[in-house]
Design a protein around this motif. Structure first.
Motif, PDB file in Angstrom:
ATOM      1  N   ALA A   5       0.834  -1.202   0.000  1.00 50.21           N
ATOM      2  CA  ALA A   5       0.000   0.000   0.000  1.00 50.21           C
ATOM      3  C   ALA A   5       0.869   1.252   0.000  1.00 50.21           C
ATOM      4  N   ASP A   6       1.968   1.235   0.763  1.00 51.51           N
ATOM      5  CA  ASP A   6       2.898   2.368   0.767  1.00 51.51           C
ATOM      6  C   ASP A   6       3.513   2.560  -0.616  1.00 51.51           C
ATOM      7  N   HIS A   7       3.895   1.458  -1.242  1.00 54.64           N
ATOM      8  CA  HIS A   7       4.489   1.525  -2.572  1.00 54.64           C
ATOM      9  C   HIS A   7       3.473   2.086  -3.573  1.00 54.64           C
ATOM     10  N   MET A   8       2.235   1.611  -3.504  1.00 51.09           N
ATOM     11  CA  MET A   8       1.187   2.090  -4.397  1.00 51.09           C
ATOM     12  C   MET A   8       0.914   3.570  -4.148  1.00 51.09           C
ATOM     13  N   GLY A   9       0.899   3.985  -2.906  1.00 52.11           N
ATOM     14  CA  GLY A   9       0.671   5.397  -2.561  1.00 52.11           C
ATOM     15  C   GLY A   9       1.758   6.279  -3.134  1.00 52.11           C
ATOM     16  N   ARG A  10       3.031   5.875  -2.998  1.00 55.30           N
ATOM     17  CA  ARG A  10       4.145   6.642  -3.568  1.00 55.30           C
ATOM     18  C   ARG A  10       4.054   6.698  -5.080  1.00 55.30           C
TER      19      ARG A  10
END
Length: 91
Positions: A5-10
């Protein structure tokens, strides 16, 4: 799961930031072109007033600027006709 989710958000932030940058550059180019056309039209009007030109403006696309340029050309023709008439019939 949170790492994905962090990767997708970035990724979304970078993608949206890049898109905003591209849109900003395109908007700046369009605005600069519009301002150049308006400045050219303003110079032409001043030259018509000062009787320094007989050249018509290129109308181009019939949008707001094209309509303005067409009106300036018509006004210039009217001024030239009035000037010619007053010179040919001195009082």
């Amino acid at each position: 799961m949170t790492a994905a989710a962090d990767h997708m958000g970035r990724f979304l932030m970078v993608a949206i930031g890049g898109l905003l940058l591209v849109v900003g550059v395109i908007a700046a180019i369009i605005a600069r072109d519009l301002l150049n056309k308006i400045q050219q039209t303003t110079r032409q009007i001043q030259e018509l007033v000062d009787e320094e030109t007989t050249q018509a403006l290129e109308v181009g696309t019939m949008n707001e600027v094209g309509e303005l340029r067409q009106a300036v050309n018509a006004y210039g023709e009217k001024l030239k006709a009035l000037t010619f008439a007053s010179r040919s019939h001195p009082r």
